[in-house]
Design a protein around this motif. Structure first.
Motif, PDB file in Angstrom:
ATOM      1  N   TRP A   7     -44.783  -4.113  36.515  1.00 42.65           N
ATOM      2  CA  TRP A   7     -46.057  -4.818  36.518  1.00 42.65           C
ATOM      3  C   TRP A   7     -47.238  -3.894  36.234  1.00 42.65           C
ATOM      4  O   TRP A   7     -48.198  -4.285  35.554  1.00 42.65           O
ATOM      5  CB  TRP A   7     -46.257  -5.567  37.835  1.00 42.65           C
ATOM      6  N   GLN A   8     -47.181  -2.662  36.728  1.00 51.88           N
ATOM      7  CA  GLN A   8     -48.289  -1.741  36.501  1.00 51.88           C
ATOM      8  C   GLN A   8     -48.353  -1.297  35.032  1.00 51.88           C
ATOM      9  O   GLN A   8     -49.423  -1.231  34.432  1.00 51.88           O
ATOM     10  CB  GLN A   8     -48.157  -0.532  37.422  1.00 51.88           C
ATOM     11  N   ARG A   9     -47.178  -1.037  34.448  1.00 47.08           N
ATOM     12  CA  ARG A   9     -47.154  -0.652  33.034  1.00 47.08           C
ATOM     13  C   ARG A   9     -47.556  -1.817  32.138  1.00 47.08           C
ATOM     14  O   ARG A   9     -48.236  -1.630  31.126  1.00 47.08           O
ATOM     15  CB  ARG A   9     -45.758  -0.157  32.655  1.00 47.08           C
ATOM     16  N   LEU A  10     -47.126  -3.016  32.514  1.00 49.03           N
ATOM     17  CA  LEU A  10     -47.508  -4.204  31.746  1.00 49.03           C
ATOM     18  C   LEU A  10     -49.017  -4.401  31.811  1.00 49.03           C
ATOM     19  O   LEU A  10     -49.659  -4.720  30.801  1.00 49.03           O
ATOM     20  CB  LEU A  10     -46.785  -5.433  32.292  1.00 49.03           C
ATOM     21  N   GLN A  11     -49.584  -4.194  32.972  1.00 45.24           N
ATOM     22  CA  GLN A  11     -51.032  -4.330  33.130  1.00 45.24           C
ATOM     23  C   GLN A  11     -51.766  -3.296  32.276  1.00 45.24           C
ATOM     24  O   GLN A  11     -52.767  -3.616  31.621  1.00 45.24           O
ATOM     25  CB  GLN A  11     -51.400  -4.173  34.609  1.00 45.24           C
ATOM     26  N   GLN A  12     -51.259  -2.071  32.249  1.00 44.93           N
ATOM     27  CA  GLN A  12     -51.864  -1.028  31.425  1.00 44.93           C
ATOM     28  C   GLN A  12     -51.766  -1.385  29.944  1.00 44.93           C
ATOM     29  O   GLN A  12     -52.709  -1.161  29.177  1.00 44.93           O
ATOM     30  CB  GLN A  12     -51.178   0.312  31.697  1.00 44.93           C
ATOM     31  N   GLU A 326     -40.240 -10.930  34.190  1.00 50.73           N
ATOM     32  CA  GLU A 326     -39.596 -11.394  32.965  1.00 50.73           C
ATOM     33  C   GLU A 326     -40.601 -12.199  32.147  1.00 50.73           C
ATOM     34  O   GLU A 326     -41.395 -12.952  32.707  1.00 50.73           O
ATOM     35  CB  GLU A 326     -38.381 -12.271  33.278  1.00 50.73           C
ATOM     36  N   LEU A 327     -40.542 -12.044  30.831  1.00 49.94           N
ATOM     37  CA  LEU A 327     -41.437 -12.780  29.945  1.00 49.94           C
ATOM     38  C   LEU A 327     -40.633 -13.612  28.959  1.00 49.94           C
ATOM     39  O   LEU A 327     -39.586 -13.152  28.473  1.00 49.94           O
ATOM     40  CB  LEU A 327     -42.332 -11.808  29.160  1.00 49.94           C
ATOM     41  N   PRO A 328     -41.095 -14.825  28.639  1.00 54.28           N
ATOM     42  CA  PRO A 328     -40.427 -15.605  27.592  1.00 54.28           C
ATOM     43  C   PRO A 328     -40.433 -14.832  26.279  1.00 54.28           C
ATOM     44  O   PRO A 328     -41.359 -14.058  25.998  1.00 54.28           O
ATOM     45  CB  PRO A 328     -41.280 -16.876  27.499  1.00 54.28           C
ATOM     46  N   ALA A 329     -39.420 -15.065  25.455  1.00 50.03           N
ATOM     47  CA  ALA A 329     -39.311 -14.364  24.174  1.00 50.03           C
ATOM     48  C   ALA A 329     -40.546 -14.577  23.304  1.00 50.03           C
ATOM     49  O   ALA A 329     -40.998 -13.650  22.613  1.00 50.03           O
ATOM     50  CB  ALA A 329     -38.063 -14.831  23.436  1.00 50.03           C
ATOM     51  N   SER A 330     -41.124 -15.788  23.354  1.00 51.01           N
ATOM     52  CA  SER A 330     -42.307 -16.071  22.534  1.00 51.01           C
ATOM     53  C   SER A 330     -43.500 -15.231  22.966  1.00 51.01           C
ATOM     54  O   SER A 330     -44.297 -14.776  22.134  1.00 51.01           O
ATOM     55  CB  SER A 330     -42.659 -17.559  22.622  1.00 51.01           C
ATOM     56  N   VAL A 331     -43.629 -15.005  24.277  1.00 54.22           N
ATOM     57  CA  VAL A 331     -44.732 -14.190  24.787  1.00 54.22           C
ATOM     58  C   VAL A 331     -44.506 -12.720  24.435  1.00 54.22           C
ATOM     59  O   VAL A 331     -45.438 -12.007  24.048  1.00 54.22           O
ATOM     60  CB  VAL A 331     -44.897 -14.372  26.307  1.00 54.22           C
ATOM     61  N   GLU A 332     -43.252 -12.262  24.561  1.00 55.19           N
ATOM     62  CA  GLU A 332     -42.932 -10.894  24.148  1.00 55.19           C
ATOM     63  C   GLU A 332     -43.311 -10.667  22.691  1.00 55.19           C
ATOM     64  O   GLU A 332     -43.894  -9.634  22.346  1.00 55.19           O
ATOM     65  CB  GLU A 332     -41.445 -10.617  24.343  1.00 55.19           C
ATOM     66  N   LYS A 333     -42.992 -11.633  21.840  1.00 54.76           N
ATOM     67  CA  LYS A 333     -43.291 -11.512  20.418  1.00 54.76           C
ATOM     68  C   LYS A 333     -44.792 -11.419  20.181  1.00 54.76           C
ATOM     69  O   LYS A 333     -45.259 -10.604  19.368  1.00 54.76           O
ATOM     70  CB  LYS A 333     -42.701 -12.703  19.661  1.00 54.76           C
ATOM     71  N   GLN A 334     -45.552 -12.251  20.883  1.00 54.59           N
ATOM     72  CA  GLN A 334     -47.009 -12.210  20.738  1.00 54.59           C
ATOM     73  C   GLN A 334     -47.561 -10.846  21.154  1.00 54.59           C
ATOM     74  O   GLN A 334     -48.388 -10.254  20.436  1.00 54.59           O
ATOM     75  CB  GLN A 334     -47.649 -13.310  21.594  1.00 54.59           C
ATOM     76  N   LEU A 335     -47.101 -10.347  22.278  1.00 60.16           N
ATOM     77  CA  LEU A 335     -47.590  -9.050  22.776  1.00 60.16           C
ATOM     78  C   LEU A 335     -47.186  -7.916  21.840  1.00 60.16           C
ATOM     79  O   LEU A 335     -47.956  -6.972  21.614  1.00 60.16           O
ATOM     80  CB  LEU A 335     -47.067  -8.797  24.190  1.00 60.16           C
ATOM     81  N   GLU A 336     -45.970  -7.998  21.307  1.00 56.67           N
ATOM     82  CA  GLU A 336     -45.507  -6.968  20.370  1.00 56.67           C
ATOM     83  C   GLU A 336     -46.340  -6.978  19.089  1.00 56.67           C
ATOM     84  O   GLU A 336     -46.693  -5.919  18.554  1.00 56.67           O
ATOM     85  CB  GLU A 336     -44.028  -7.188  20.043  1.00 56.67           C
ATOM     86  N   THR A 337     -46.679  -8.178  18.621  1.00 52.82           N
ATOM     87  CA  THR A 337     -47.479  -8.298  17.397  1.00 52.82           C
ATOM     88  C   THR A 337     -48.861  -7.684  17.586  1.00 52.82           C
ATOM     89  O   THR A 337     -49.359  -6.950  16.726  1.00 52.82           O
ATOM     90  CB  THR A 337     -47.605  -9.776  16.979  1.00 52.82           C
ATOM     91  N   GLY A 343     -51.550  -0.264  17.612  1.00 53.03           N
ATOM     92  CA  GLY A 343     -50.849   1.002  17.779  1.00 53.03           C
ATOM     93  C   GLY A 343     -50.261   1.224  19.159  1.00 53.03           C
ATOM     94  O   GLY A 343     -50.270   2.355  19.662  1.00 53.03           O
ATOM     95  N   ARG A 344     -49.712   0.148  19.762  1.00 55.84           N
ATOM     96  CA  ARG A 344     -49.115   0.259  21.092  1.00 55.84           C
ATOM     97  C   ARG A 344     -47.716  -0.363  21.081  1.00 55.84           C
ATOM     98  O   ARG A 344     -47.429  -1.234  20.264  1.00 55.84           O
ATOM     99  CB  ARG A 344     -49.998  -0.422  22.146  1.00 55.84           C
ATOM    100  N   LYS A 345     -46.880   0.087  22.015  1.00 56.97           N
ATOM    101  CA  LYS A 345     -45.505  -0.404  22.085  1.00 56.97           C
ATOM    102  C   LYS A 345     -45.269  -1.116  23.414  1.00 56.97           C
ATOM    103  O   LYS A 345     -45.427  -0.523  24.481  1.00 56.97           O
ATOM    104  CB  LYS A 345     -44.509   0.748  21.933  1.00 56.97           C
ATOM    105  N   LEU A 346     -44.888  -2.383  23.323  1.00 59.54           N
ATOM    106  CA  LEU A 346     -44.597  -3.155  24.532  1.00 59.54           C
ATOM    107  C   LEU A 346     -43.425  -2.544  25.298  1.00 59.54           C
ATOM    108  O   LEU A 346     -43.375  -2.627  26.537  1.00 59.54           O
ATOM    109  CB  LEU A 346     -44.295  -4.602  24.162  1.00 59.54           C
ATOM    110  N   SER A 347     -42.498  -1.920  24.598  1.00 60.10           N
ATOM    111  CA  SER A 347     -41.324  -1.327  25.263  1.00 60.10           C
ATOM    112  C   SER A 347     -41.724  -0.261  26.278  1.00 60.10           C
ATOM    113  O   SER A 347     -40.961   0.031  27.208  1.00 60.10           O
ATOM    114  CB  SER A 347     -40.376  -0.722  24.222  1.00 60.10           C
ATOM    115  N   ASP A 348     -42.938   0.293  26.135  1.00 60.06           N
ATOM    116  CA  ASP A 348     -43.393   1.292  27.105  1.00 60.06           C
ATOM    117  C   ASP A 348     -43.628   0.681  28.481  1.00 60.06           C
ATOM    118  O   ASP A 348     -43.700   1.406  29.482  1.00 60.06           O
ATOM    119  CB  ASP A 348     -44.707   1.924  26.625  1.00 60.06           C
ATOM    120  N   ALA A 349     -43.733  -0.653  28.541  1.00 54.79           N
ATOM    121  CA  ALA A 349     -43.975  -1.325  29.818  1.00 54.79           C
ATOM    122  C   ALA A 349     -42.688  -1.762  30.512  1.00 54.79           C
ATOM    123  O   ALA A 349     -42.731  -2.291  31.627  1.00 54.79           O
ATOM    124  CB  ALA A 349     -44.868  -2.555  29.605  1.00 54.79           C
TER     125      ALA A 349
END
Length: 352
Positions: A7-12, A326-337, A343-349
């Motif tokens: 949660w902290q990394r996601l918030q960052q 956990e995030l829905p796949a559609s939300v993950e895709k939006q955040l990744e886009t 210039g950021r990577k969602l996988s870092d969270a």
């Protein structure tokens, strides 16, 4: 197996997106915190799923990323705040600050807000007030999603009503509810997941009951408790919209559909300093006694425990802080886009 995010990394990560999109670092952190706190509480409809629409409105000039929230007038215990179309969580946080200051100074304070946007969950602000030993009541209006009783098309919002009250050793009382049968955000989540909704939540655009989430979004969410919910939603619209100078009824613009005008959402924050009535420690003792006696009441068959408002959400917070979000796949895709754009990577969270 679904991926889990710390949660902290996601918030960052989310704060980084808003910062890159034009918000100051401090304001970006406020908005990100309000969204992730909703996910932690299990209110996924108001969590990081909203990141995409917030960013799109900022990019389209429908939300002001760097304006000053201004006090338009102040008289005694009453303050009117002009949000000047800043992100709702930034405006809400300023309103909370003014309400808490006023309550500590004179026992109670009312802060009305106009020119705001969707500001997340009311609980985000209630919990901060509870930390300051203050009782907080928050009202907000919203865009048209619910018909008046007897109508078939949306006219008023699922306008939330909320109250936060501190306790001692027991968990605090945190009531945060929409005035509809269910928050429209839950129907949005169901639609994104391709899931049906329970009958009784909504009607389609012709006024017929529906279990299809997409049809429900084209139609109307229904008021809780029929005419009673409609009446409560209407009074919230009056106090947070008509009274403050914000939009009301059809003049609160839908953030998903109106790309020509700001939302102009209105809020009302009412803060009460417990010390104005009695010492806080004594009040908390009384609250604990009240809560314990409620929870000790005889239980209906198959009921393991009587809960108080906010208790499930606080337990969910503890669980998700420990196990991840956990995030829905559609939300993950939006955040990744958005991450690719900035210039950021969602996988870092992801949890390590």
């Amino acid at each position: 197996m679904n991926r889990r995010y710390d949660w902290q990394r996601l918030q960052q990560y989310v704060a980084g997106l808003f910062n890159a999109a034009g918000l100051s670092r401090a304001n970006a952190e406020i908005v990100a915190e309000s969204l992730v706190q909703a996910d932690l509480r299990g209110v996924d409809s108001h969590g990081v799923v909203r990141t995409d629409i917030y960013l799109k409105r900022m990019q389209a000039g429908m939300m002001n990323p760097d304006g000053d929230v201004a006090v338009e007038r102040s008289s005694g215990s009453v303050t009117l705040l002009d949000g000047r179309n800043n992100p709702g969580a930034v405006i809400g946080s300023k309103a909370l600050e003014l309400a808490l200051q006023g309550a500590k100074r004179q026992g109670s304070a009312v802060v009305g807000v106009k020119g705001s946007n969707h500001f997340g969950t009311c609980a985000y602000y209630l919990l901060k007030a509870i930390e300051q030993d203050t009782i907080m009541i928050i009202l907000s209006n919203a865009s048209q999603t619910m018909p008046p009783t007897g109508g078939i098309r949306p006219f008023i919002g699922t306008n939330p009503f909320s109250v936060g009250v501190p306790a001692g050793k027991c968990r605090p009382f945190v009531l945060d509810m929409a005035t509809s049968v269910v928050a429209r955000g839950k129907i949005i989540v169901a639609a994104e997941r391709g899931e049906d909704i329970p009958r009784g939540w909504a009607i389609d655009k012709h006024g017929n009951p529906t279990t299809n989430a997409r049809e429900a979004l084209d139609g109307s969410v229904l008021p809780m408790a029929g005419a009673k919910g409609y009446g409560i939603s209407m009074f919230i619209d009056i106090l947070s919209g008509v009274l403050t100078g914000a939009g009301f009824g059809r003049y609160v613009n839908n953030m998903y559909e109106n790309w020509d005008e700001p939302q102009n959402v209105g809020h009302l924050f009412v803060a009460v300093d417990i010390n104005a009535f009695m010492p806080v420690a004594y009040f908390k003792e009384r609250m604990d006694r009240y809560i314990r006696e409620i929870k000790a009441e005889p239980k209906a068959p198959a009921v393991e425990e009587i809960l108080i408002p906010g208790e499930l959400e606080l337990r969910c917070t503890e669980a998700r802080m420990a196990s991840g979000i956990e995030l829905p796949a559609s939300v993950e895709k939006q955040l990744e886009t958005w991450g690719e754009r900035f210039g950021r990577k969602l996988s870092d969270a992801l949890r390590g």
